[in-house]
Write an enzyme that holds these catalytic residues in place. Structure first.
Site, PDB file in Angstrom:
ATOM      1  N   PHE A 277       9.092   0.342   7.844  1.00 48.83           N
ATOM      2  CA  PHE A 277       8.134   0.248   6.951  1.00 48.83           C
ATOM      3  C   PHE A 277       8.561   0.322   5.383  1.00 48.83           C
ATOM      4  O   PHE A 277       9.452   1.404   5.048  1.00 48.83           O
ATOM      5  CB  PHE A 277       7.048   1.256   7.271  1.00 48.83           C
ATOM      6  N   LEU A 300      11.673   4.383   6.964  1.00 47.31           N
ATOM      7  CA  LEU A 300      11.036   4.403   5.888  1.00 47.31           C
ATOM      8  C   LEU A 300      11.578   4.182   4.572  1.00 47.31           C
ATOM      9  O   LEU A 300      12.427   4.845   4.330  1.00 47.31           O
ATOM     10  CB  LEU A 300      10.376   5.942   5.750  1.00 47.31           C
ATOM     11  N   GLU A 301      11.212   3.159   3.767  1.00 52.78           N
ATOM     12  CA  GLU A 301      11.614   3.035   2.503  1.00 52.78           C
ATOM     13  C   GLU A 301      10.495   2.960   1.519  1.00 52.78           C
ATOM     14  O   GLU A 301       9.921   1.957   1.366  1.00 52.78           O
ATOM     15  CB  GLU A 301      12.642   1.554   2.425  1.00 52.78           C
ATOM     16  N   LEU A 302      10.116   4.096   0.850  1.00 50.99           N
ATOM     17  CA  LEU A 302       9.136   4.301   0.101  1.00 50.99           C
ATOM     18  C   LEU A 302       9.065   4.136  -1.384  1.00 50.99           C
ATOM     19  O   LEU A 302       9.870   3.597  -1.984  1.00 50.99           O
ATOM     20  CB  LEU A 302       8.422   5.477   0.640  1.00 50.99           C
TER      21      LEU A 302
END
Length: 521
Positions: A277, A300-302
């Site tokens: 995501f 996760l790459e937020l």
């Protein structure tokens, strides 16, 4: 010590820091609205080369379909509708995952070098469409054309990396303490990989995940951002031709364009063994919690909130271009004031539009917050109301590092500048925010260099020296720490996230000795 400078900038317009050039400020642009259902003649060549129509289906799992809402793709540059995609439903996602279950054994049993050959062909197919696909990214997302093409090039590059990986995936052979025993680590495909990507990189992020996941033996299902559905469809059409040519099932590279309901269903589904995501920290936190509850894996790459630190010993030509704060900022302001704002497809444009009207509102709120929290607007701070599209003026502020507005990524072209007292102070400020994606230090002092990348230095996933905080290469893993999510995509050993590890001990003695010298007598 002379005062130094620390600047924080959003990832959404990182080129502003490095690309300023002397040009007229604002490019002229004609505004045409073809929302009645036809392709703008200016875009016809792009659509034709990518096999796109004005109306497109947004579900692919071997055949094209989609019975969900029709979503318009709107040009950020002039507000016109450039095309439409009929998205998928939760039911169509379920059907797609069933097809992927049916083919996963076939693909994981295909030798890795054979899988690599398919990715090589995908690489060549993407390369043939680099120009029109890069132009579509610019048209639909709003980034300037060199960045649009550069994003497609990233996908091509990771395919090259994945091809080599297909012949070098390896485990470890570890000495056993027991005579006549062989101990090793074995890596096997994890299963179906789900990719939910964001608008700001509508092609590259999927490419990072898809190329590596495929050579690791996993089918991939993709839900791109609803505002960049055309890019998702165009990429999938390119991959479809490779799969058909090789007699492979289309469900290997499935696409289910859709809204939050489709994304939520993908996150919750046990059949999706790894969920990648990319998006906001707030949504990513919920994604991580949901996947963890079903004991799945998440990547996760937020959010990011990247700092560039300019020391007083920095190379002036690299750092733009002074060793003291006031002179540096003065030159930086002058450089920003030469940035050409305009149509992202036009040559010479350095700053395209924001992606949506919502982003323009975020820009307004960011400017208001800077003023309310004691900051100053040194240049910019304006929405270009007199023109169509989502154009704003790139902005530089002067503000305290403690201000609330500095602590969070606004995702608009606002660069905060602040004075720092020392490298230690710069590291403290850099590490004080909750995000930890990327950072950069400009210095010629080896001591500063090694402090910055050392255990008490920058706590970001990327810690650069003498280059901006953007523009990561595919050879190393991409991702960040803290509220950036901790995930790693692209190169290095990021491939391990797409596989499961087994420790294997082989006894060839005919006896059953236990470890640690344990004996039952």
């Amino acid at each position: 010590m002379s005062s130094m400078l620390l600047g924080r900038l959003s990832r959404s317009r990182v080129t502003l820091m490095r690309s300023a050039a002397s040009r007229t400020n604002i490019a002229s642009m004609s505004v045409l609205n073809y929302s009645s259902g036809s392709i703008n003649p200016k875009h016809k060549a792009i659509f034709e080369q990518l096999d796109l129509e004005f109306d497109n289906k947004g579900v692919y799992n071997g055949t094209w379909g989609g019975s969900g809402p029709i979503v318009e793709s709107v040009s950020p540059a002039d507000g016109s509708v450039i095309g439409r995609v009929q998205t998928g439903t939760v039911e169509e996602l379920n059907e797609t995952l069933k097809k992927m279950e049916d083919i996963k054994v076939m693909w994981r049993e295909t030798p890795a070098p054979k899988r690599g050959e398919i990715v090589r062909q995908m690489r060549d197919a993407l390369n043939e469409k680099l120009d029109p696909l890069g132009a579509l990214v610019s048209l639909e997302m709003g980034k300037i054309l060199p960045e649009g093409k550069g994003e497609v090039q990233e996908y091509i590059d990771i395919c090259d990396f994945a091809l080599g990986l297909s012949r070098s995936i390896n485990g470890k052979v570890v000495p056993s303490e027991r005579p006549g025993h062989f101990m090793m680590e074995q890596w096997n495909p994890i299963g179906t990989v789900g990719v939910i990507s964001a608008f700001n990189f509508p092609v590259a992020v999927y490419g990072w995940n898809s190329a590596i996941a495929l050579v690791c033996g996993n089918p991939v299902v993709w839900k791109g951002a609803p505002t960049t559905n055309l890019s998702s469809v165009a990429v999938t059409k390119i991959l479809e031709k490779v799969l058909v040519k090789n007699g492979l099932p289309g469900a290997l590279c499935s696409l289910v364009a859709g809204g939050a309901d489709v994304g939520q269903s993908m996150v919750e589904d046990d059949r999706v063994k790894l969920l990648s995501f990319t998006g906001s920290t707030a949504v990513g936190r919920k994604v991580g919690e949901t996947v963890a509850k079903r004991f799945g894996k998440s990547l996760l790459e937020l959010g990011g909130n990247n700092a560039i630190v300019v020391m007083d010993d920095a190379d002036l030509d690299l750092a733009l271009r002074s060793k003291v704060h006031d002179e540096f900022v003065e030159k930086l302001v002058k450089a920003y004031q030469t940035i050409r704002i305009g149509d992202p497809l036009e040559a010479g444009t350095l700053c395209g539009p924001l992606h949506t009207k919502a982003a323009v509102e975020q820009y307004r709120k960011g400017i208001e917050a800077v003023k309310a929290q004691g900051g100053k607007i040194l240049t910019g701070g304006k929405v270009l109301e007199d023109r169509a599209g989502n154009f704003v003026v790139p902005t530089i502020t002067s503000i305290s590092p403690d201000a609330d507005v500095v602590q969070n990524e606004i995702f608009v072209p606002i660069l905060h500048t602040m004075k720092i007292k020392s490298l230690e102070h710069a590291i403290e400020v850099n590490n004080s925010v909750k995000q930890g994606l990327s950072s950069s230090l400009f210095t010629q002092n080896p001591s500063n260099l090694f402090k910055w990348v050392g255990p008490s230095g920058s706590d970001c996933g990327i810690a650069n020296i003498n280059l901006p905080s953007s523009g990561a290469e595919i050879g190393c893993a991409f991702g960040g720490e803290k509220e950036t999510g901790g995930g790693r995509e692209s190169g290095s050993d990021a491939w391990k996230q797409y596989m499961r590890r087994s420790t294997c001990v082989i006894n060839y003695t005919g006896e059953l000795p236990l470890a640690q010298g344990i004996k039952f007598e």
